[in-house]
Design an enzyme around this catalytic site. Sequence first.
Site, short mmCIF file in Angstrom:
data_model
loop_
_atom_site.label_atom_id
_atom_site.label_comp_id
_atom_site.label_asym_id
_atom_site.label_seq_id
_atom_site.Cartn_x
_atom_site.Cartn_y
_atom_site.Cartn_z
N PRO A 2 78.56 -33.83 -4.48
CA PRO A 2 79.99 -34.04 -4.20
C PRO A 2 80.83 -32.97 -4.87
O PRO A 2 80.46 -32.44 -5.92
CB PRO A 2 80.27 -35.41 -4.82
CG PRO A 2 79.23 -35.56 -5.86
CD PRO A 2 78.00 -34.89 -5.31
N GLU A 3 81.95 -32.66 -4.26
CA GLU A 3 82.84 -31.65 -4.83
C GLU A 3 84.16 -32.32 -5.23
O GLU A 3 84.43 -33.47 -4.90
CB GLU A 3 83.01 -30.50 -3.83
CG GLU A 3 81.63 -29.99 -3.38
CD GLU A 3 81.61 -28.56 -2.89
OE1 GLU A 3 82.55 -27.81 -3.18
OE2 GLU A 3 80.63 -28.20 -2.22
N LYS A 52 83.89 -33.34 -11.15
CA LYS A 52 83.06 -34.23 -10.35
C LYS A 52 82.82 -35.58 -11.01
O LYS A 52 81.94 -36.32 -10.59
CB LYS A 52 81.72 -33.54 -10.07
CG LYS A 52 81.85 -32.23 -9.29
CD LYS A 52 80.49 -31.60 -9.06
CE LYS A 52 80.62 -30.29 -8.31
NZ LYS A 52 79.30 -29.67 -8.06
N ASN A 233 78.63 -26.42 -3.73
CA ASN A 233 78.01 -25.41 -2.88
C ASN A 233 78.91 -24.92 -1.76
O ASN A 233 78.93 -23.73 -1.43
CB ASN A 233 76.71 -25.97 -2.30
CG ASN A 233 75.56 -24.99 -2.40
OD1 ASN A 233 75.56 -24.11 -3.24
ND2 ASN A 233 74.59 -25.14 -1.52
N ARG A 326 70.08 -23.69 -5.76
CA ARG A 326 71.00 -24.14 -4.72
C ARG A 326 71.12 -23.09 -3.64
O ARG A 326 71.01 -21.89 -3.90
CB ARG A 326 72.39 -24.43 -5.30
CG ARG A 326 72.42 -25.51 -6.37
CD ARG A 326 71.98 -26.88 -5.86
NE ARG A 326 72.80 -27.34 -4.76
CZ ARG A 326 73.98 -27.91 -4.89
NH1 ARG A 326 74.51 -28.08 -6.10
NH2 ARG A 326 74.64 -28.32 -3.84
#
Length: 336
Positions: A2-3, A52, A233, A326
């Site tokens: 999650p961002e 976050k 990401n 990532r």
Amino acid sequence: MPEGHSVHRIARQFDRNFVGREVSASSPQGRFAEGARIINGRTATSVRAVGKQMFLEFDDDLWLRVHLGMYGAWDFAGEVVVDPTIASANGRMGQTNQRGTQLEVPILDDAGENSLTSIGAPRRARVRVRMSEQTTGLGGGGDADEDQWPPPVVGQVRLRLLTAVTSADLRGPTACELQTPDEVAATIAKLGPDPLVDDVAESEEIFTAVVARKPTPIGQLLMDQSVVSGIGNVYRAELLFRARQNPHTAGREVREEVVRDLWRDWVRLLAIGVETGQMMTMDDLDPDAYRAAMAHRDDRHWVYHRAGLPCRVCGTAIVVEEMATRKLYWCPRCQA
């Protein structure tokens, strides 16, 4: 992962539906049974999001810290209330595009989310709120359990918080723990600046100074929560493309004006994400293109998730590679 925009939206949802109310707590899964016992019967007094992580305060200086990580999610059910103060940048209800033009029909994305009022106006509904871009709203008829209160527990629920009219089920978090005020302060002290929490101008100076010292690639620094809070990401890839910055350049070698532009762009994109519920990173779209972008993730990003597809600017194939475990998407020409 999650961002930051999602975490802030969820914190605001808790502010609307739980703060100021007595809360019943349980751990259907059993993994947070003692914590739930301590919370049970207390009043939620405040909530805050930093990067976050979300912190929900209860009376007697007790805090619940939740970090959803890769797989965590909140399920809300009951009378879930929309907040008109964040309905749009200009304060009007209804959905707006980036020019502030009101759209007559709400846009649902391909996951079923109303990108502005994903929680919805006051109603009887069940809404699944996942801390990622793939938020899915399940309200609006057809739910066999919509008239049952409290709703039945579905799956592995770490923590259920329940008021007289609203419930929130937490499942799959990386962290769910009780903290003292000092422990909350220590947790937040380890995090980099968050534009929605910290002074924006001061934070720009802090971010710029930290990046200027680091030999680490800028593509990794943007994902380091001790450097800047909330970027994941998607935003990492999009911020670097919008700056035309090579992700492999060491932080200390990135021009200062570019570092400052990255921070200012993050301030802007985070605000858009909180307003719309979507990680919208493309600018100057006409109404039709904007609607398409809000409905489909593939139409709202420059490079993210576009491996092998032509760059929207130069036509070069977008590259995907692994950076610090990532996926990193970037254009090897525009960001050379």
